[in-house]
Design a protein around this motif. Structure first.
Motif, PDB file in Angstrom:
ATOM      1  N   THR A 140       0.840  -1.199   0.000  1.00 27.07           N
ATOM      2  CA  THR A 140       0.000   0.000   0.000  1.00 27.07           C
ATOM      3  C   THR A 140       0.876   1.251   0.000  1.00 27.07           C
ATOM      4  O   THR A 140       1.879   1.311   0.708  1.00 27.07           O
ATOM      5  CB  THR A 140      -0.924   0.023   1.229  1.00 27.07           C
ATOM      6  OG1 THR A 140      -1.732  -1.165   1.229  1.00 27.07           O
ATOM      7  CG2 THR A 140      -1.833   1.240   1.212  1.00 27.07           C
ATOM      8  N   LYS A 141       0.485   2.249  -0.791  1.00 27.46           N
ATOM      9  CA  LYS A 141       1.222   3.504  -0.836  1.00 27.46           C
ATOM     10  C   LYS A 141       0.663   4.460   0.209  1.00 27.46           C
ATOM     11  O   LYS A 141      -0.552   4.660   0.307  1.00 27.46           O
ATOM     12  CB  LYS A 141       1.125   4.141  -2.221  1.00 27.46           C
ATOM     13  CG  LYS A 141       2.029   5.347  -2.425  1.00 27.46           C
ATOM     14  CD  LYS A 141       2.037   5.805  -3.882  1.00 27.46           C
ATOM     15  CE  LYS A 141       3.037   6.928  -4.108  1.00 27.46           C
ATOM     16  NZ  LYS A 141       3.120   7.327  -5.532  1.00 27.46           N
ATOM     17  N   SER A 179       2.292  25.189  10.493  1.00 23.57           N
ATOM     18  CA  SER A 179       3.152  25.040   9.323  1.00 23.57           C
ATOM     19  C   SER A 179       3.195  23.570   8.933  1.00 23.57           C
ATOM     20  O   SER A 179       3.032  22.690   9.786  1.00 23.57           O
ATOM     21  CB  SER A 179       4.570  25.534   9.623  1.00 23.57           C
ATOM     22  OG  SER A 179       4.597  26.916   9.856  1.00 23.57           O
ATOM     23  N   LYS A 180       3.424  23.304   7.660  1.00 28.10           N
ATOM     24  CA  LYS A 180       3.498  21.932   7.176  1.00 28.10           C
ATOM     25  C   LYS A 180       4.751  21.741   6.330  1.00 28.10           C
ATOM     26  O   LYS A 180       5.170  22.647   5.610  1.00 28.10           O
ATOM     27  CB  LYS A 180       2.257  21.594   6.336  1.00 28.10           C
ATOM     28  CG  LYS A 180       0.949  21.717   7.098  1.00 28.10           C
ATOM     29  CD  LYS A 180      -0.246  21.603   6.185  1.00 28.10           C
ATOM     30  CE  LYS A 180      -1.539  21.891   6.938  1.00 28.10           C
ATOM     31  NZ  LYS A 180      -2.726  21.899   6.054  1.00 28.10           N
ATOM     32  N   GLY A 181       5.324  20.580   6.443  1.00 30.76           N
ATOM     33  CA  GLY A 181       6.475  20.241   5.623  1.00 30.76           C
ATOM     34  C   GLY A 181       6.033  19.746   4.263  1.00 30.76           C
ATOM     35  O   GLY A 181       4.841  19.606   3.979  1.00 30.76           O
ATOM     36  N   SER A 182       6.984  19.470   3.406  1.00 26.49           N
ATOM     37  CA  SER A 182       6.655  18.922   2.091  1.00 26.49           C
ATOM     38  C   SER A 182       6.171  17.481   2.242  1.00 26.49           C
ATOM     39  O   SER A 182       6.445  16.816   3.241  1.00 26.49           O
ATOM     40  CB  SER A 182       7.873  18.976   1.173  1.00 26.49           C
ATOM     41  OG  SER A 182       8.949  18.250   1.746  1.00 26.49           O
ATOM     42  N   GLU A 183       5.448  17.021   1.246  1.00 28.64           N
ATOM     43  CA  GLU A 183       4.874  15.671   1.305  1.00 28.64           C
ATOM     44  C   GLU A 183       5.902  14.621   0.899  1.00 28.64           C
ATOM     45  O   GLU A 183       6.656  14.793  -0.049  1.00 28.64           O
ATOM     46  CB  GLU A 183       3.662  15.598   0.372  1.00 28.64           C
ATOM     47  CG  GLU A 183       2.948  14.249   0.393  1.00 28.64           C
ATOM     48  CD  GLU A 183       1.692  14.273  -0.472  1.00 28.64           C
ATOM     49  OE1 GLU A 183       0.652  14.732   0.012  1.00 28.64           O
ATOM     50  OE2 GLU A 183       1.781  13.853  -1.654  1.00 28.64           O
ATOM     51  N   ALA A 184       5.940  13.522   1.643  1.00 26.47           N
ATOM     52  CA  ALA A 184       6.759  12.362   1.299  1.00 26.47           C
ATOM     53  C   ALA A 184       5.830  11.168   1.149  1.00 26.47           C
ATOM     54  O   ALA A 184       4.701  11.174   1.659  1.00 26.47           O
ATOM     55  CB  ALA A 184       7.798  12.095   2.381  1.00 26.47           C
ATOM     56  N   ASN A 185       6.273  10.161   0.443  1.00 26.74           N
ATOM     57  CA  ASN A 185       5.442   8.964   0.292  1.00 26.74           C
ATOM     58  C   ASN A 185       6.318   7.721   0.295  1.00 26.74           C
ATOM     59  O   ASN A 185       7.527   7.783   0.036  1.00 26.74           O
ATOM     60  CB  ASN A 185       4.588   9.036  -0.973  1.00 26.74           C
ATOM     61  CG  ASN A 185       5.411   8.988  -2.242  1.00 26.74           C
ATOM     62  OD1 ASN A 185       5.907   7.940  -2.655  1.00 26.74           O
ATOM     63  ND2 ASN A 185       5.576  10.152  -2.880  1.00 26.74           N
TER      64      ASN A 185
END
Length: 240
Positions: free
Chosen positions: A97-98, A112-118
């Motif tokens: 599953t991703k 604040s939010k960081g960049s998305e990782a997957n």
């Protein structure tokens, strides 16, 4: 579907209006890219590099199976309340599953939010006795997440064991045996089995198709990818 409305307020500003200096900002946070990814678990985390001039309220990660987990129904997991690096092992994931993760940090001025990782969890693998074992991806290598517990070689031949377990085999030149840890068969699912070197190196293969017993070069590469021998051991220890 929940609908959000934006209320616009219009102010008339006269020329002699003074400005108040802003004394703080939202935090600075970076999403930790998982290094350990198993069939049902992974390491996730966040790195808060600045509190923005105000005490942090919460920091952690959003995680879900859709992109932008912070806005698409993902889970919000709190990990800390201060600056620094926070890393934890998240269990209960689904194999093959991703997942998408995004760090967050909030203070009195906002979030604040960081960049998305997957990352994608690998499938499980069946050993020569069809016992299902989790897989773990560590950097660019793929390993079984547990010790072998098969009593058969890849071709179906059964591996021998001694009776009793404490039998003296010192006179045998190449004893191909297995044993249960502490002589207790119930320990095999947790600790796997104990094998002689001759069993492990037998040409009939103790590992299932597509797998091999790790070589010294494999171990060295793993060690180096985790920062060298001074740090690799700590990185591979089980959480808790």
């Amino acid at each position: 579907m929940k609908v959000k409305y934006l209320l616009l307020l219009i102010f008339f500003v006269i020329p002699f209006t003074s400005c108040k200096k802003k004394t703080g900002d939202t935090p600075a946070v970076v999403t930790y890219t998982p290094v350990y990814i198993a069939s049902k678990s992974a390491t996730i985390g966040c790195h808060v590099t600045s509190d923005g001039g105000s005490s942090l309220l919460t920091t952690g990660v959003y995680i879900g199976t859709s992109s932008n987990p912070d806005a698409s129904g993902g889970s919000k997991l709190q990990m800390g309340t201060d600056t620094g690096l926070y890393i934890g092992k998240l269990s209960g994931l689904t194999p093959s599953t991703k997942y998408y993760v995004k760090a967050f940090a909030t203070n009195a001025y906002g979030e604040s939010k960081g960049s998305e990782a997957n990352f994608t969890t690998p499938p499980t693998v069946a050993d020569n006795d069809n016992n299902q074992c989790e897989i773990v991806i560590i950097n660019d290598q793929t390993w079984m997440a547990g010790n072998l517990q098969s009593i058969h070689y890849r071709n179906g031949d059964q591996i021998s064991t001694t009776n009793p377990e404490t039998a003296d085999i010192s006179a045998e030149s190449s004893p191909p045996y297995y044993w249960f840890a502490n002589g207790d068969y119930t320990t095999s699912q947790t600790y796997g089995l104990l094998y002689t070197w001759y069993t492990v190196t037998d040409s009939r293969n103790i590992c299932p198709t597509g797998w091999h017993v790790p070589t010294d070069a494999d171990w060295t590469h793993l060690e180096e990818s985790l920062g060298g021998y001074l740090y690799a051991g700590s990185s591979l220890k089980e959480f808790g």
